[in-house]
Design an enzyme around this catalytic site. Structure first.
Site: not given
Ligand code: DGJ
Length: 739
Positions: A367-368, A477-479, A549
């Site tokens: 992730d991030d 995963k495209w946030d 989230d």
């Molecule tokens: C928001 C996402 O919904 C989370 O799952 C995670 O990826 C964070 N951003 C990371 O900054």
């Protein structure tokens, strides 16, 4: 015949297996709505259904046509300014400032199948699925503009997909002030409006309220479909429930500002408009150009709300979602976000990966925090190259280790964003959306890239593709973690500024289109601070989305239940996280957390290396269990048995297509001591088949389980003091297998 046309009476009759949609050409050349609902016979004439009453104090089209009172008639795509005073489906402004248009029926064409749209996510049909498309052309001769209304009929799922298109054949620029994708003028207003409002961490909660005179509905001006509103809505008769009654469903294949509006008029008619939000929108249609609206999905059932959800789920799977993934099961993943947040390095992650492998998890999602110099959320968005202090040997090296263990790898990106502290901002400060001379409002310390600019999209295609190639990536995963403020297109003329919201989202779609075409092997999951862009536009490119989230099992009951009305389980990412939960501080049992997450694309969002041996062995069993039943959890027919919006208990059921297997999850909130006697009635079984429940010795016919029900024992959990006892947030699973 799916689409019938009577030349004599100019009636179009669109039929699906169980529904009819009927409209005709009116005397003034506009199209008038006649009927939508349970299937009726096609006829040449519905004069009873089109009977007009003369109303006082109402304008009429012509002196010798007093019964043609536009404010009372039901239209297919209404205009403002010539006697219909309800909110119109579209509005144009011409060069001389006038706003009256006169689109008159010109021709129709019926095509087999359903083609995709260019540049917009869209539904599609196949040669052998019975789908047909009707395109009606209306023409405004004065300005030389054509309006095409498109209706695609999908008989098996009782769905009709609609959109409109303006084509400027004239010599002058025309401004489209607004253009909805579909309109439905219903003859009465005895309906409940069912919508799914929410907030961050509380997405898509079910609400139901009686229609009232005037305007109501859901919409977004946040430049995304949003956490706060969802484009899916229903209109149900007051006595309609999950299992019986009439209900209409509407959705939009779009991810930007939208409006779903219902207007109850003075004569109790209901006008439903679905499309791009008229606020913050307009479009300059120069000679030779066309404007295509997004597609609206409409459906009807007389079998209740659950049946409507099921036909939509089937429709999306067959006709919306990337077919490479629509029918293939999704991997069980572990994501490091809640495990480490920004605080990790390669060694730490490899510990998680190895532990994940040892319990049977199939994919690790980074992730991030892996790129630029990102150790918190203040920097580096846009710098899509690896942070060497976390991955000294590069991200390719890390990917190799994951792949060598036989695991898949996913990586997080937030493509649309830019941090001011980044190399990208240093090089291209003008790529950031901002209004000249005005304050710039940050969101999570970040700003938004101008996705309407091709060079921005090109940069993102290149930089993301490099990482995909280097890592042989399996998943992205495209946030998207903030809504846009100070919207302004630096490359757009002053009179084009209201195009910016739509142009932005077209840029997002362009990026998705190019990445998914170039890298078909990559599974995309969309995300927007959880479920802030949980819509059909995203689902076209990314077959699954991070639902919220909020990973607390109790909150997830409402979020997943609400989402299930308009979307399928395989679209919902659902993970087990640690306790106390990071969003709610709540403790729930590991088995309850897993059972709630089984009803989606299952995974974990915690530090597996911090779990005890006994917890890990429970995780191993959960993973084994989900693998065994994943097909039915992700793609089975979904039944809502008990709603978290009605009380203490939630229960869901999934059923395999052959009805040989069904699984029910039942979750309670607060414990009820010495609880009443209870039977649960299962659904969707074959009444004549014989089943065992949880391996029971007793054999049950499907009709017994569905009508007499199945005795529900109290849920017993270990208690130090009293041995086995019931507890808050406990859960049960019933596995129903044909003998
Ligand atoms: C928001 C996402 O919904 C989370 O799952 C995670 O990826 C964070 N951003 C990371 O900054």
């Amino acid at each position: 015949m799916t689409i019938e046309y009577s030349d004599a009476s100019k009636i179009f009759h669109l039929q699906t297996k169980h529904t009819s949609y009927v409209f005709h050409v009116l005397e003034n050349g506009e199209l008038g709505q006649i009927y939508y609902g349970t299937k009726i016979h096609a006829k040449d004439n519905y004069s009873n259904l089109t009977t007009r009453e003369l109303k006082d104090a109402t304008v009429a089209w012509k002196i010798d046509k007093p019964d043609f009172q536009p404010d009372i008639l039901k239209f297919e795509y209404s205009a403002l300014g010539s006697g219909d005073f309800r909110f119109p489906a579209f509005q144009l402004t011409f060069n001389n400032g006038s706003r009256i248009s006169e689109f008159k029926y010109a021709s129709y064409e019926i095509k087999s199948g359903k083609r995709r749209l260019d540049g917009l996510p869209a539904t599609f049909g196949f040669a052998d699925d019975g789908s047909q498309t009707l395109i009606i052309t209306l023409r405004d001769e004065t300005v030389g503009v054509d309006l095409q209304l498109s209706y695609s009929v999908f008989p098996d799922q009782d769905v009709i997909v609609r959109s409109s298109k303006f084509i400027n054949h004239g010599t002058e620029r025309v401004v489209i002030d607004h253009a909805f994708s579909s309109e439905l003028d219903l003859p009465d207003s005895n309906y409940d409006l069912i919508e799914f409002p929410g907030a961050w961490a509380r997405e898509r909660h079910f609400t139901r309220s009686k229609l009232k005179p005037g305007y109501q509905g859901a919409g977004s001006l946040r430049t995304a479909s949003s956490h706060q509103a969802n484009p899916f809505m229903m209109l149900a008769r007051p006595d309609t429930g999950e299992n019986s009654g009439e209900v209409f469903g509407f959705n939009l294949v779009y991810s930007g500002n939208f409006l779903d509006q219902v207007e109850v008029d003075q004569f109790d008619g209901s006008r439903v408009l679905i499309g791009i939000n008229p606020n913050e929108f307009s479009w300059n249609l120069t000679p030779g150009e066309t404007f295509q609206t997004p597609e609206a999905v409409q459906t009807f059932s007389n079998q209740g709300i659950n049946a409507l959800s099921q036909q939509l789920a089937d429709f999306y799977q067959q006709h919306l979602v990337n077919q490479r993934y629509a029918h293939s099961t999704r991997p069980i993943l572990v994501n490091n976000w809640e495990a480490t947040y920004f605080n990790f390095n390669e060694n730490k992650l490899m510990e998680i990966v190895k532990t994940a492998k040892s319990v049977g998890i199939e994919m690790f999602v980074l992730d991030d925090g892996w790129f630029g110099e990102r150790n918190d959320d203040t920097t580096s968005l846009g710098d899509w190259f690896v942070d060497k202090s976390k991955f000294p040997n590069g991200i390719g090296h890390f990917a190799n280790q994951v792949h060598e263990l036989g695991m898949k790898l996913g990586v997080w990106f937030e493509p649309e964003m830019i941090s001011k502290q980044s190399q990208l901002y240093g090089e291209h400060p003008d790529w950031m959306i901002q209004t000249p001379g005005r304050h710039q409002t940050p969101g999570r310390n970040q700003f938004v890239l101008d996705m309407s600019r091709p060079e921005v999209v090109d940069y993102l295609v290149d930089s993301i593709s490099k990482i995909i190639d280097e890592t042989q990536l399996d998943y992205i995963k495209w946030d998207m973690n903030r809504y846009i403020t100070e919207m302004y297109g630096q490359k757009l003329a002053a009179n084009q500024q209201l195009e910016m919201g739509h142009r932005y989202i077209l840029g997002v779609y362009d990026l998705y289109e190019r990445l998914t075409k170039a890298h078909p092997e990559v599974l995309f999951e969309s995300c927007a601070s959880g479920g802030g862009r949980f819509d059909l536009g995203m689902m076209y490119y990314a077959p699954q989305a991070w639902t919220s989230d909020d990973t607390d099992a109790v909150e997830r009951m409402k979020i997943q239940h609400g989402t299930s009305y308009g979307y399928s389980q395989s679209m919902m990412g659902a993970h087990v996280s640690a306790v106390p939960n990071d969003q709610t501080g709540r403790y729930t049992e590991l088995n309850t957390r897993a059972r709630v997450a089984y009803f989606g694309d299952f995974g974990y969002e915690l530090d597996l290396t911090k779990m005890t041996d006994s917890e890990l062995s429970e995780v191993r069993k959960q993973v084994e269990f989900y693998k065994k039943y994943r097909e039915v959890f992700q793609f089975g027919k979904f039944y809502r048995l008990e709603s978290p919006f009605n009380g203490n208990v939630t229960s869901w059921q999934v059923v395999s297509p052959d009805r040989d297997l069904a699984i029910v999850g039942r979750f309670q909130l607060l414990n009820i001591p010495n609880s009443p006697y209870l039977r649960i009635k299962f659904k969707g079984l074959d009444p004549d088949k014989q089943y065992r429940v949880n391996g029971s010795e007793e054999i049950f016919y499907g009709d017994e389980l569905m009508n007499a029900g199945y005795f529900v024992p109290e849920i017993l959990t270990n208690s130090k003091k009293q041995g086995l006892r019931t507890a808050d947030f406990s859960s049960q699973l019933f596995i129903i297998k044909a003998v």
